[in-house]
Design a protein around this motif. Structure first.
Motif, PDB file in Angstrom:
ATOM      1  N   SER A  62       0.859  -1.194   0.000  1.00 52.19           N
ATOM      2  CA  SER A  62       0.000   0.000   0.000  1.00 52.19           C
ATOM      3  C   SER A  62       0.888   1.235   0.000  1.00 52.19           C
ATOM      4  CB  SER A  62      -0.905   0.034   1.248  1.00 52.19           C
ATOM      5  OG  SER A  62      -0.110   0.209   2.411  1.00 52.19           O
ATOM      6  N   CYS A  63       0.279   2.399  -0.206  1.00 55.68           N
ATOM      7  CA  CYS A  63       1.055   3.637  -0.076  1.00 55.68           C
ATOM      8  C   CYS A  63       1.382   3.889   1.391  1.00 55.68           C
ATOM      9  CB  CYS A  63       0.302   4.815  -0.674  1.00 55.68           C
ATOM     10  SG  CYS A  63       1.245   6.341  -0.642  1.00 55.68           S
ATOM     11  N   SER A  64       0.498   3.466   2.288  1.00 56.24           N
ATOM     12  CA  SER A  64       0.797   3.599   3.730  1.00 56.24           C
ATOM     13  C   SER A  64       2.082   2.845   4.051  1.00 56.24           C
ATOM     14  CB  SER A  64      -0.345   3.036   4.571  1.00 56.24           C
ATOM     15  OG  SER A  64      -1.542   3.697   4.269  1.00 56.24           O
ATOM     16  N   PHE A  89      -4.463  12.616   4.501  1.00 53.42           N
ATOM     17  CA  PHE A  89      -5.227  11.429   4.874  1.00 53.42           C
ATOM     18  C   PHE A  89      -4.615  10.840   6.145  1.00 53.42           C
ATOM     19  CE2 PHE A  89      -6.329   6.835   4.044  1.00 53.42           C
ATOM     20  CZ  PHE A  89      -7.688   6.988   4.230  1.00 53.42           C
ATOM     21  N   ALA A  91      -3.644   8.124   6.923  1.00 49.23           N
ATOM     22  CA  ALA A  91      -2.518   7.203   6.701  1.00 49.23           C
ATOM     23  C   ALA A  91      -1.174   7.881   6.974  1.00 49.23           C
ATOM     24  CB  ALA A  91      -2.546   6.697   5.258  1.00 49.23           C
ATOM     25  N   VAL A  92      -1.119   9.208   6.774  1.00 51.68           N
ATOM     26  CA  VAL A  92       0.169   9.902   6.867  1.00 51.68           C
ATOM     27  C   VAL A  92       0.641  10.010   8.329  1.00 51.68           C
ATOM     28  CG1 VAL A  92       1.385  12.054   6.360  1.00 51.68           C
ATOM     29  CG2 VAL A  92      -0.097  11.006   4.643  1.00 51.68           C
ATOM     30  N   SER A 133       2.255  15.888   1.469  1.00 54.55           N
ATOM     31  CA  SER A 133       1.124  15.199   0.845  1.00 54.55           C
ATOM     32  C   SER A 133       0.569  16.087  -0.246  1.00 54.55           C
ATOM     33  CB  SER A 133       0.014  14.986   1.880  1.00 54.55           C
ATOM     34  OG  SER A 133       0.064  13.706   2.397  1.00 54.55           O
ATOM     35  N   MET A 135      -2.237  16.546  -1.567  1.00 51.17           N
ATOM     36  CA  MET A 135      -3.580  16.091  -1.263  1.00 51.17           C
ATOM     37  C   MET A 135      -4.501  16.265  -2.464  1.00 51.17           C
ATOM     38  SD  MET A 135      -4.954  14.519   1.027  1.00 51.17           S
ATOM     39  CE  MET A 135      -6.562  14.412   1.757  1.00 51.17           C
ATOM     40  N   ASP A 159       4.381  12.273  -0.536  1.00 54.59           N
ATOM     41  CA  ASP A 159       3.203  11.410  -0.545  1.00 54.59           C
ATOM     42  C   ASP A 159       2.407  11.783  -1.795  1.00 54.59           C
ATOM     43  OD1 ASP A 159       0.813  10.095  -0.234  1.00 54.59           O
ATOM     44  OD2 ASP A 159       0.126  11.366   1.425  1.00 54.59           O
ATOM     45  N   ALA A 161       0.387   9.700  -3.320  1.00 56.36           N
ATOM     46  CA  ALA A 161      -0.601   8.608  -3.397  1.00 56.36           C
ATOM     47  C   ALA A 161      -1.658   8.875  -4.458  1.00 56.36           C
ATOM     48  CB  ALA A 161      -1.266   8.414  -2.042  1.00 56.36           C
ATOM     49  N   HIS A 162      -2.132  10.127  -4.479  1.00 53.20           N
ATOM     50  CA  HIS A 162      -3.286  10.460  -5.311  1.00 53.20           C
ATOM     51  C   HIS A 162      -2.884  11.454  -6.405  1.00 53.20           C
ATOM     52  CE1 HIS A 162      -7.910  10.387  -4.761  1.00 53.20           C
ATOM     53  NE2 HIS A 162      -7.598  10.414  -6.014  1.00 53.20           N
ATOM     54  N   SER A 183       0.013   5.217  -4.533  1.00 52.59           N
ATOM     55  CA  SER A 183      -0.966   4.194  -4.144  1.00 52.59           C
ATOM     56  C   SER A 183      -1.631   3.596  -5.376  1.00 52.59           C
ATOM     57  CB  SER A 183      -2.041   4.831  -3.264  1.00 52.59           C
ATOM     58  OG  SER A 183      -3.072   3.894  -2.991  1.00 52.59           O
ATOM     59  N   GLN A 185      -4.509   1.797  -4.684  1.00 58.27           N
ATOM     60  CA  GLN A 185      -5.813   1.498  -4.091  1.00 58.27           C
ATOM     61  C   GLN A 185      -6.889   1.930  -5.096  1.00 58.27           C
ATOM     62  OE1 GLN A 185      -7.986   4.051  -2.755  1.00 58.27           O
ATOM     63  NE2 GLN A 185      -9.433   2.703  -1.713  1.00 58.27           N
ATOM     64  N   LYS A 188      -7.606   5.475  -6.661  1.00 59.98           N
ATOM     65  CA  LYS A 188      -6.515   6.254  -7.247  1.00 59.98           C
ATOM     66  C   LYS A 188      -6.468   6.019  -8.767  1.00 59.98           C
ATOM     67  CE  LYS A 188      -6.016   6.742  -2.935  1.00 59.98           C
ATOM     68  NZ  LYS A 188      -5.366   7.495  -1.917  1.00 59.98           N
ATOM     69  N   GLY A 195      -2.252  -1.625  -3.068  1.00 57.32           N
ATOM     70  CA  GLY A 195      -0.879  -1.653  -3.568  1.00 57.32           C
ATOM     71  C   GLY A 195      -0.250  -0.288  -3.448  1.00 57.32           C
TER      72      GLY A 195
HETATM   73  C1  PLP Z   1      -4.934   7.093  -0.536  1.00 59.42           C
HETATM   74  C2  PLP Z   1      -3.928   7.949   0.127  1.00 59.42           C
HETATM   75  C3  PLP Z   1      -2.971   7.399   1.010  1.00 59.42           C
HETATM   76  C4  PLP Z   1      -2.982   5.950   1.428  1.00 59.42           C
HETATM   77  O1  PLP Z   1      -2.803   5.049   0.362  1.00 59.42           O
HETATM   78  P1  PLP Z   1      -3.071   3.489   0.623  1.00 59.42           P
HETATM   79  O2  PLP Z   1      -2.497   2.825  -0.591  1.00 59.42           O
HETATM   80  O3  PLP Z   1      -4.552   3.302   0.730  1.00 59.42           O
HETATM   81  O4  PLP Z   1      -2.352   3.109   1.867  1.00 59.42           O
HETATM   82  C5  PLP Z   1      -2.035   8.250   1.561  1.00 59.42           C
HETATM   83  N1  PLP Z   1      -2.026   9.560   1.276  1.00 59.42           N
HETATM   84  C6  PLP Z   1      -2.910  10.133   0.445  1.00 59.42           C
HETATM   85  C7  PLP Z   1      -2.837  11.598   0.139  1.00 59.42           C
HETATM   86  C8  PLP Z   1      -3.901   9.352  -0.153  1.00 59.42           C
HETATM   87  O5  PLP Z   1      -4.791   9.930  -0.980  1.00 59.42           O
END
Ligand code: PLP
Length: 404
Positions: A62-64, A89, A91-92, A133, A135, A159, A161-162, A183, A185, A188, A195
């Motif tokens: 995962s991105c986490s 998010f 997760a950070v 992030s 975001m 980060d 992720a998105h 990410s 997920q 995304k 993943g």
């Molecule tokens: C979705 C997201 C994450 C977490 O990603 P995962 O793969 O679900 O762990 C972290 N940071 C941001 C900004 C996200 O949008």
């Protein structure tokens, strides 16, 4: 009126994934280290690194997990202070705590980007690393952030992720800091259910991350086609020196991701066009404002964020309801119950809830609406119409006289 589109379903996975998945199902070869070479996970890492223009990539669960491993691979001591945005998010801050570090939150402006004055001030409070992030793909001023952090030799983790597909001064997001995390997920740009992936040019950092991701014994040798001398030295140094967290990706996930890499340019282009089409409409309203992108930034959005202008708490509630009645779900980050992007809901943080008045005010009026790249212009227009009508229904067509 025409029904609002479903914005939650993902795009179908390209058919070409079936051949590889069928092969894996027949052979049962799902573990990345079974085959001596060319495992789908390893191929994904090579393709993703090449796509982004970075030297190394490590695919994980995962991105986490990617964020956690990045912090661990930086070798930060216990209780190191890691600066993160107050709008991100959950997760950070979670990854920071997992890595035995302490999250320090900085203010975010009403354009969803890091407030540089607060960022610079907080950098002076014994910060050892920074996570930026991006975001919802909104890129903070990376020129300013890198200058501030480089001057203090503070490593930056992106980060992203998105934000896959976003560029800053033409450079891919995730390649600007020491390490970038993405990410896969389902919500995304590239969807494998779950993943993540780490990218970096730093051989020592990637060697640590590879080992900690679960490359026990000499399995790290299956990660790279050719080992350059930097990598060889790094693995020699780190062999047996780190705990294994087993955050590996399975071959099945990689087989689902790889054919989607070719789709990225189309998804980015369509997502941006759709976003800008809806944004232009929303900005005609007195009551809705979409903050502009920074000039260095080319975005890859799959959702739209906008601020409510002059709506009080009751108006906001009525606006959300009016849009919902017409089939468009608006999430106001700070108003929906237990929202994972509102920092006061991160009650797992040690100590009192941080004071971030500017970020809190932004979260109370910032709206989030999904806008996947697959929507047609007609569907995008329905979403824009609904939001405009909902705002007008609640607030009227004229500016309101206050203080009378
Ligand atoms: C979705 C997201 C994450 C977490 O990603 P995962 O793969 O679900 O762990 C972290 N940071 C941001 C900004 C996200 O949008």
């Amino acid at each position: 009126m025409t029904l609002a589109p479903n914005v939650y379903d993902a795009e179908p996975i390209p058919d070409s994934a079936r051949v590889e998945i069928d092969k894996l199902l027949k052979s049962g070869d799902l573990f990345r280290y079974t085959a001596p070479e060319e495992a789908p996970v390893t191929l994904l890492e090579q393709e993703f690194a090449a796509l982004m223009g970075s030297r190394y990539a490590l695919a994980v669960s995962s991105c986490s997990a990617a964020l956690f491993l990045s912090l661990k691979a930086l070798g930060l001591p216990r209780d190191a202070r890691v600066l993160i945005p107050g709008f991100t998010f959950a997760a950070v801050p979670s990854s920071v705590l997992h890595a035995d570090c302490l999250p320090v939150l900085c203010e975010v402006g009403d354009n969803y980007r890091i407030d540089l004055r607060d960022f610079e001030a907080k950098l002076e409070s014994g910060i050892s690393a920074v996570i930026i992030s991006h975001m919802r793909g909104h890129t903070s001023d990376m020129d300013a952030i890198m200058a501030l952090c480089d001057a203090r030799q503070i490593p930056v983790v992106e980060d992203a992720a998105h934000s896959l597909g976003t560029t800053w001064n033409g450079q891919n997001i995730g390649t600007i800091g020491r390490v970038g995390c993405f990410s896969f997920q389902s919500y995304k740009l590239v969807n494998a259910g779950e993943g993540g992936i780490v990218i970096t040019d730093d051989a020592d950092l990637v060697a640590r991350a590879v080992i900690m991701s679960g490359a026990y014994e000499h399995n790290w040798s299956k990660h790279f086609n050719e080992m350059d001398s930097n990598l060889e030295a790094a693995f020699a140094c780190h062999q047996n020196q780190h705990p294994l967290y087993n955050l590996r990706m399975s071959n099945l996930s990689a087989a689902i991701i790889r054919p989607q890499l070719n789709e990225i340019p189309r998804r980015v282009r369509d997502g941006r066009l759709g976003h800008d089409r809806v944004a232009a409409r929303l900005n005609t309203s007195l009551w809705l404002h979409v903050p502009p992108a920074l000039p260095q930034e080319e975005r890859a959005p799959d959702s739209i964020q906008f601020n409510l202008v002059d709506l009080n708490a009751e108006d906001t509630d009525r606006f959300v309801k009016a849009a919902a009645e017409r089939g468009v779900k608006v999430q106001v980050f700070g108003q929906s119950t237990d929202n994972a992007r509102a920092f006061w809901n991160w009650q797992f943080l040690p100590g009192d809830t941080p004071e971030l008045p500017q970020t809190r005010a932004m979260l109370m009026r910032a709206c989030d609406v999904r806008l996947p790249a697959r929507l047609t212009h007609a569907e995008q227009d329905i979403i824009a119409d609904v939001l405009l009508m909902a705002a007008d229904e609640v607030m009227g067509l004229e500016p309101q006289a206050y203080g009378t």
